[in-house]
Design a protein around this motif. Structure first.
Motif, PDB file in Angstrom:
ATOM      1  N   CYS A  56     163.864  39.855 -46.042  1.00 40.85           N
ATOM      2  CA  CYS A  56     164.457  39.175 -46.059  1.00 40.85           C
ATOM      3  C   CYS A  56     164.614  38.378 -46.864  1.00 40.85           C
ATOM      4  O   CYS A  56     165.710  36.702 -45.905  1.00 40.85           O
ATOM      5  N   ASN A  57     164.607  37.948 -47.730  1.00 42.92           N
ATOM      6  CA  ASN A  57     164.300  36.799 -48.783  1.00 42.92           C
ATOM      7  C   ASN A  57     165.902  35.782 -48.477  1.00 42.92           C
ATOM      8  O   ASN A  57     165.658  34.536 -48.602  1.00 42.92           O
ATOM      9  N   CYS A 111     166.416  40.090 -53.071  1.00 37.57           N
ATOM     10  CA  CYS A 111     165.641  40.144 -51.978  1.00 37.57           C
ATOM     11  C   CYS A 111     164.659  41.938 -52.312  1.00 37.57           C
ATOM     12  O   CYS A 111     165.728  42.819 -53.513  1.00 37.57           O
TER      13      CYS A 111
END
Ligand code: ZN
Lengths: 487, 614
Positions: free
Chosen positions: B374-375, B356
């Protein structure tokens, strides 16, 4: 009064009607050809149609005067006229100003006339007088010399005036000579000369049957000559055998040659085949001439030998004797040269104008090519273009038909003359009109070389209209006297 | 009575005459009925002069005139007349003419030679000799024209532009190519036609219909009147005046903001699909591609390594990066991979397999995940979606899931270019097919983890800024888009494309995008009074600094404008693309920008020193 009545009852009305019709139609076409988008009236005298109208009125007046003159007047003074005419022609050649390379116009104040135009009927009168004189027969050398001189003298002077076209018209008198008994062989030989010349020149560069050494022109010319020989033999009917053997011989030889050629075994040079046929025929004819004591076999053999030589020298004549511009004209006429900008320009534009007329034409005054001057001389020598463009195929053929009726009527009138003088003069009229029509229209539609002579009654110009009128109405005057006498 | 034994010869004479006249009839038949001389006769006598139709004007969506016509003059030469003059010993005063036209004798001769070698050259037909004289040059020449017979002037019109902007969108007109002439016989050599942009797309409507007057021309080339009194003349029909969807003020501002940067902006009105602004930088003043300078200027533009002729808005393809996440959130909901309440843990930069880029609380739901970009959340959501129901026999279930995901994504207008759009010069984006992955990895060689980069827009998905803006319009519309287009007309409303995402999934994503602009990465450039939604994107770029992206729309409810901004090789999405988008939204929604300082900073800052202004 009585004279007027006799004119009315004995004049040949069909020819008068044809004359008036041609003159009227000619006038319309001069209007059409010289029409410019500003012109308002056909009678506008600042334009050519207006001027032509004046010429026409004068011509009809002159015609009337001629009809009132006693026919014996023309007959008696014909020699004097001729001598005066020759003098006038010589004077013209000397004093006339140079107009576009020609020295044939005499300018008398506002009027300019072309004496060469009027020498035609004067020559015709003189010829008629000479040939109708007592005891004259077209047999002796002297008779040919006299007729030849009468015809050639004005022609030569006119050539000196640089009016080659007008001079050529004197060839029309050959028709008279033929009618009056000149052996048919002479015009036939002349005809053969022209046809063979055209064939030899036209196809000189084309190899026959793929053999480079054999010129198609020569091969076709020789085959034609052999056919003429067969026609001669058939016409004289004197010896069935000779005709049979010669025709069979030709057929076998050519068939054999063709067969061998087609198998591809040997490529046959048909020129040698033709030459062999000719030499064999000559020998055979000579042998038979001796055997059967037939004089004309000698002549036929001579014909073959002579024309073989002629054909071989035709190319030489063409290359060496004719001048380059003459060669060019002939080449263009024969379709060997495509030169739409140079010599061929006139004819090409004339063809475009006539061709674009289609079946019914574009309508009177609706032609674009002649109006916009794409056709040069569109109201004089090339006036037939206007006919072709505005009246189409229908109009052109109709005009040709009118001319044919006109000529046939003249022939009929000439034949009904009891006096040889009138008949000979009548045939001169036929010959001159026919020559003009044939050469003028032939030139415009691309069948004859460009020779600047007017189309009778159509081309703009007072001189030519008046001279044609004189020519015709003098003959009409003779015809009236004849008819009156019969009645 | 003399014995006349040759009377029969009259018949030979008659036959001879008849045969000769018959030959004449045959030749006449041949000339008049078989051969066709009509065309030759017409090309002799008829001069078809084109009356050029005035090209249609172009207005912007508010009725502001953008493109109009200005008169220009071509010099025509008729070779035949020069020849006639030379023949008449009054040749053309070449030196004087050259002086008047301010060209050299060498150039003059070169042009003459070029004219003669044209296809369809005819010495009698006026040929273009020098084109596009200005009115001033024309005035000078006209005074002396009578001294140069054979030269005539034909007036035409050139395009002129009210504003030096929108070169890519409006396009330009140029001389027709041989290929165009062959394809459409309407064109003749030397004609002008739209060759790019809107001018090309609407060429037929704009060009109108050229008229023709048929004139009679005599052998000397003089005009002698109208053919059949003008019966066959045809009046020119003016081209249609067209309105483009652009808002020219927005377009101007967009181009100004892009100065010194490589990038592009596309703004769309979501409810109609109308393109409000489409800017690509570097660009050019459309006035440069007009008139005699056109070919020179075109060559300069063509040879510039920064590729100003490339319309980055429609021809540039980029990874969407984080701007892809809202779409991902929608698709994953639709396919049951997540619900708005689904939570995933995030370990910040130490997350695996995707780290992230932000520090935030954990776990996060969809709304916060969008806000925080948010990855790990989106990776988990993507994985859940693709692996729903397991991989199945030979990954069949997985592949079916992928195929559904792909179709959902493409229903936002991603993938192939808009085929029913009038926007010229588009290229295809890409959403890889199963076949592609099978080819790369083998039929069973790829799983969710293999293509994980797709989850955060860094994978194989490629979009054009136009597609990106359109995908945001779908979110703004909560489920559909109208094909983006440039010609303002109602008929385009029929080109409505409904996405495969149910309407109910949109509010949470919108909310997340609103939070982005309110509290997240976009909070620095939120609008004062208008709630806006957006998403920044920072796309890794192997050639240098990352591309800066921003997508967004405003107002949050009843959006009036959707926008996508891409600034190449410049940095974070929040640094460049976001402020530019924000300023443009303000301009469009309020008619002005109050943040003058920000505008000035953006206009003057340079992210790419190679970019030139034309
Ligand atoms: Zn996170």
């Amino acid at each position: 009064m009585s004279r007027n009545i006799s004119i009315k009852s004995s004049i040949d009305w069909p020819i008068v009607f044809l004359y008036l019709a041609l003159v009227f139609l000619g006038w319309l076409n001069v209007y059409g050809a010289s029409y410019d988008y500003d012109q308002t009236s056909i009678f506008d005298f600042s334009y050519r149609s207006g001027k032509q109208f004046i010429w026409i009125i004068c011509a009809i007046g002159l015609a009337g005067i001629i009809l009132l003159i006693d026919s014996r007047f023309f007959q008696s003074f014909s020699t004097l006229f001729y001598i005066l005419m020759i003098l006038l022609l010589i004077v013209t050649a000397v004093v006339a100003p140079d107009v576009k390379g020609s020295r044939s116009w005499l300018v008398l104040g506002p009027l300019s006339i072309q004496p060469a135009e009027f020498s035609k009927f004067v020559t015709a009168l003189a010829l008629a007088k000479a040939m109708s004189s007592y005891g004259f027969k077209l047999r002796s050398f002297r008779s040919y010399l006299i007729t030849g001189l009468i015809i050639a003298l004005p022609a030569l002077i006119i050539i000196m005036q640089k009016e080659t076209g007008s001079a050529l018209v004197y060839a029309a008198f050959l028709l008279v000579l033929y009618r009056e008994g000149m052996p048919g062989l002479i015009p036939l030989i002349g005809f053969c000369c022209v046809v063979l010349f055209i064939i030899v020149i036209r196809f000189s560069d084309v190899p026959f049957a793929g053999v480079e050494a054999a010129s198609t022109g020569l091969v076709i010319a020789f085959i034609l000559m052999l056919l003429v020989v067969l026609v001669f033999l058939f016409l004289y009917k004197s010896d069935k055998e000779t005709l049979k053997y010669l025709s069979l011989g030709y057929l076998t030889l050519y068939a054999l040659a063709a067969l061998i050629h087609l198998t591809g075994w040997i490529s046959v040079n048909f020129l040698y085949v033709s030459l062999f046929c000719i030499s064999a025929s000559v020998i055979y004819l000579c042998v038979n001439a001796i055997r059967f004591r037939l004089r004309h076999y000698w002549l036929i053999a001579l014909f073959l030998v002579g024309f073989t030589g002629y054909c071989y020298s035709a190319e030489y004549i063409f290359e060496r004797i004719l001048e380059p511009h003459q060669q060019m004209r002939i080449k263009v006429v024969l379709g060997m040269e495509n030169d739409p900008r140079g010599v061929g320009y006139n004819v090409n534009q004339a063809k475009i104008a006539i061709g674009s007329g289609g079946f019914f034409g574009k309508g009177f005054l609706n032609g674009t090519q002649t109006k916009l001057k794409y056709v040069p001389e569109q109201d004089t020598d090339f006036i037939f273009c206007t006919v072709g463009e505005e009246f189409g195929f229908v109009g052109s053929v109709a005009l040709l038909m009118i001319y044919m009726f006109f000529l046939f009527r003249l022939i009929r009138m000439a034949e009904r003359q009891r006096e040889p003088f009138a008949r000979i003069y009548g045939y001169s009229v036929v010959g001159i009109f026919f020559f003009h029509i044939a050469i003028n229209i032939g030139m415009v539609i691309g069948l004859a070389p460009v020779i600047g002579i007017p189309l009778p009654f159509f081309s703009y110009g007072g001189s030519s209209l008046w001279s044609f009128t004189f020519l015709l109405f003098i003959f009409l005057r003779f015809d009236i006297s004849q008819t009156a006498r019969v009645h | 009575m003399i014995n006349d034994s040759f009377s029969n010869r009259q018949y030979v004479i008659r036959i001879f005459i008849a045969v000769l006249l018959a030959i004449f009839v045959i030749q006449l038949f041949n000339l008049q009925l078989i051969k066709d001389y009509g065309e030759q006769a017409d090309s002799n006598a008829l001069l078809r002069r084109t009356i050029y139709a005035p090209r249609g004007l172009i207005y912007d969506r508010n009725g502001v005139l953008l493109v109009y016509n200005q008169p220009t003059y071509d010099i025509l030469i008729t070779m035949h007349e020069l020849r006639v003059m030379a023949k008449n010993k009054t040749p053309l005063d070449t030196l004087e003419l050259c002086k008047t036209l301010s060209i050299t004798k060498v150039e003059f001769d070169k042009r003459i030679k070029e004219v003669k070698h044209r296809i369809g050259y005819s010495p009698r037909v006026p040929q273009r000799f020098i084109t596009q004289l200005s009115p001033v040059e024309y005035a000078v020449l006209q005074e002396k024209l009578h001294r140069f017979p054979g030269f005539t002037i034909q007036s035409r019109t050139l395009r002129n532009y009210t504003y030096p902007v929108a070169g890519h969108a409006l396009g330009s007109i140029g001389e027709v190519s041989r290929w165009m002439i062959e394809k459409d016989p309407y064109y003749k050599q030397g004609d002008y036609a739209g060759v790019s942009g809107f001018e090309k797309s609407y060429e037929v409507a704009l060009r109108g219909q050229n008229g023709v007057e048929i004139l009679l021309r005599d052998v000397a080339g003089r005009i002698q009147g109208r053919y059949k009194k003008g019966e066959f003349d045809k009046a020119a029909v003016a081209g249609d005046n067209l309105t483009v969807t652009l808002d020219i003020q927005l377009q101007i501002l967009a181009e100004e903001l892009l100065q010194g940067k490589k990038g592009s902006v596309v703004a769309i009105e979501p409810s109609t699909g109308e393109i409000l602004a489409m800017a690509s930088n570097p660009t050019w003043n459309p006035g440069l591609l007009v008139g005699r300078e056109r070919s020179h200027n075109y060559a300069v533009l063509l040879n510039d390594p920064t590729k100003p002729l490339l319309n980055r808005a429609t021809q540039g393809t980029y990874s969407p990066g984080s701007t892809f996440k809202p779409l991902q959130g929608l698709v994953c909901q639709q396919e049951g991979g997540i619900t708005p309440e689904t939570l995933f843990a995030c370990n910040g930069p130490s997350s695996s397999p995707i780290r992230c880029t932000h520090h935030h609380g954990s776990p996060v739901n969809l709304e916060s995940a969008i806000e925080q970009s948010c990855n790990p959340y989106f990776w988990n959501a993507y994985r859940e979606t693709l692996e729903k129901g397991g991989y199945g026999d030979r990954n069949a279930n997985f592949k079916a899931n992928y195929e559904r995901w792909r179709n959902d994504i493409m229903s936002f207008g991603l993938g192939p270019k808009f085929k029913d759009s009038d926007v010229p010069d588009q290229v295809n984006g890409s959403v890889p097919s199963i076949k592609t992955y099978d080819k790369w990895y083998g039929a069973r060689g790829w799983r969710a983890i293999t293509i994980r980069s797709n989850s955060i827009g860094q994978g194989e998905v490629q979009v054009t800024p136009l597609q990106l803006a359109n995908s945001v319009a779908v979110i703004a519309n909560e489920g559909y888009y109208i094909t983006p287009h440039l010609h303002k007309c109602d008929s385009m409303l029929n080109h409505k494309h409904v996405s495969l995402i149910d309407k109910k999934y949109f509010p949470v994503v919108k909310q997340g995008m609103w939070r982005v602009c309110e509290f997240g990465t976009g909070k620095w450039y939120k609008l004062d009074s208008i709630p806006m939604c957006g998403k920044t994107g920072t796309v890794d770029n192997s050639h240098g600094r990352p591309h800066s992206l921003f997508v967004g729309f405003a107002p949050k409810d009843n959006p009036k404008i959707a926008i996508a901004v891409v600034i190449e090789t410049s940095g974070f999405g929040a640094t460049w693309a976001n402020p530019i988008a924000s300023v443009l939204l303000e301009q469009y929604l309020t008619g002005t920008v109050k943040r003058t300082e920000l505008v000035n900073r953006l206009k003057t800052s340079v992210t790419d020193p190679d970019v030139k202004k034309y």
